[in-house]
Design a protein around this motif. Structure first.
Motif, PDB file in Angstrom:
ATOM      1  N   UNK A 116       0.975  -1.150   0.213  1.00  0.00           N
ATOM      2  CA  UNK A 116      -0.546   0.419   0.389  1.00  0.00           C
ATOM      3  C   UNK A 116       0.359   1.190   0.479  1.00  0.00           C
ATOM      4  N   UNK A 117       0.439   2.417  -0.921  1.00  0.00           N
ATOM      5  CA  UNK A 117       0.903   3.877  -0.993  1.00  0.00           C
ATOM      6  C   UNK A 117      -0.203   4.486  -1.110  1.00  0.00           C
ATOM      7  N   UNK A 118       0.230   6.139  -0.245  1.00  0.00           N
ATOM      8  CA  UNK A 118      -0.158   6.801  -0.416  1.00  0.00           C
ATOM      9  C   UNK A 118       0.383   7.441  -0.978  1.00  0.00           C
ATOM     10  N   UNK A 119      -1.107   8.417  -2.543  1.00  0.00           N
ATOM     11  CA  UNK A 119      -0.526   8.760  -3.837  1.00  0.00           C
ATOM     12  C   UNK A 119      -1.503  10.644  -3.289  1.00  0.00           C
ATOM     13  N   UNK A 120      -0.910  11.475  -4.011  1.00  0.00           N
ATOM     14  CA  UNK A 120      -2.148  12.478  -5.160  1.00  0.00           C
ATOM     15  C   UNK A 120      -2.602  12.779  -3.200  1.00  0.00           C
ATOM     16  N   UNK A 121      -1.784  13.401  -2.627  1.00  0.00           N
ATOM     17  CA  UNK A 121      -2.073  13.912  -1.174  1.00  0.00           C
ATOM     18  C   UNK A 121      -3.223  15.602  -1.514  1.00  0.00           C
ATOM     19  N   UNK A 122      -3.432  15.756  -0.728  1.00  0.00           N
ATOM     20  CA  UNK A 122      -3.491  17.583  -0.879  1.00  0.00           C
ATOM     21  C   UNK A 122      -4.473  17.602   0.919  1.00  0.00           C
ATOM     22  N   UNK A 123      -3.315  19.096   1.411  1.00  0.00           N
ATOM     23  CA  UNK A 123      -4.107  19.263   2.609  1.00  0.00           C
ATOM     24  C   UNK A 123      -5.125  20.705   2.385  1.00  0.00           C
TER      25      UNK A 123
END
Length: 263
Positions: A116-123
């Motif tokens: 599992x990998x986290x991609x395309x994150x926005x805050x």
């Protein structure tokens, strides 16, 4: 274990057993035939000394039997030593084969398990200043599903200082924590992930943190735990960062840079 390795061990064991058999056979032959050879009785001396001749013959036979028994014992001892060495070699080969099987199993699991990998994150900070939402994609790049996905996240608001010598230092002003869960992620699939951090009534308040007089940054540490197809617990960690100087920039939202955790 490779076939040539097994053949080598079998050949070595055969030769060792053959040496033991030959040693025992030679010992038996010597015990049976040497005492009765003519030269053993020629030591008797005069023909009328029959008792003395018999005693000397028996003494010679006993001496040879002792010598032959010692020789046979020595040969047997050497054979036992060689057998012990053969068994040790066989054990080492068996241990090496078992380790090779385990290594192959580990490699096979790594090729098939989920990643599992986290991609395309926005805050982004909501307009009511109630929470900060981080929207991202959770992608499974493995060849099997990831089940029971859950994790923790911590967001840090940091202040950056630059000293006259060029060195950069950071100071953590506020840290917030949250937990999250996600449905199972199939092989090669991507699901949406949202992290929410309540920021109402924080101490210090966000308005005081973003005073506009120095550089600010947010750092989000994410640890995602999941169960792979083999029932093993796996973990994926990452850090998301972004430079933010004002609350307006945080309200507008923006992309986060994703990287591996600092060592």
């Amino acid at each position: 274990m490779k076939w040539w390795r097994a053949r080598k061990i079998a050949n070595a064991a055969t030769w060792h057993l053959l040496m033991i058999a030959v040693g025992i056979l030679i010992g038996v032959l010597l015990v049976v035939f040497l005492p009765g050879m003519p030269w053993a009785t020629m030591m008797a001396g005069a023909p009328d000394s029959h008792d003395l001749a018999a005693q000397m013959s028996m003494a010679a036979a006993a001496w040879w039997m002792v010598g032959i028994t010692g020789t046979s014992t020595a040969v047997g001892g050497i054979g036992l030593y060689l057998i012990a060495r053969t068994l040790q070699e066989a054990k080492r080969s068996a241990d090496a084969g078992e380790e090779a099987v385990k290594a192959t199993e580990r490699i096979g699991k790594r090729q098939v398990r989920a990643y599992l990998n986290i991609e395309k994150a926005k805050a982004k900070l909501d307009s009511s200043y109630i929470w900060i939402a981080v929207d991202a994609e959770l992608h499974n790049s493995g060849q099997s599903p990831a089940n029971n996905v859950r994790g923790t996240a911590a967001i840090r608001f940091t202040e950056l200082y630059t000293y006259p010598d060029g060195e950069v230092a950071t100071d953590t002003l506020l840290t917030l924590h949250t937990n999250f869960q996600s449905p199972a992620v199939g092989a090669g699939q991507t699901v949406e992930l949202r992290l929410t951090f309540p920021v109402i009534d924080t101490k210090p308040p966000l308005r005081e943190i973003f005073d506009g007089f120095s550089n600010r940054a947010i750092e989000i540490d994410v640890s995602t735990a999941y169960v792979d197809v083999f029932g093993d617990q796996d973990t994926s960690n990452c850090v998301m960062r972004r430079m933010i100087s004002t609350l307006d920039q945080l309200r507008e939202g923006g992309d986060l840079r994703i990287s591996a955790p600092d060592k």
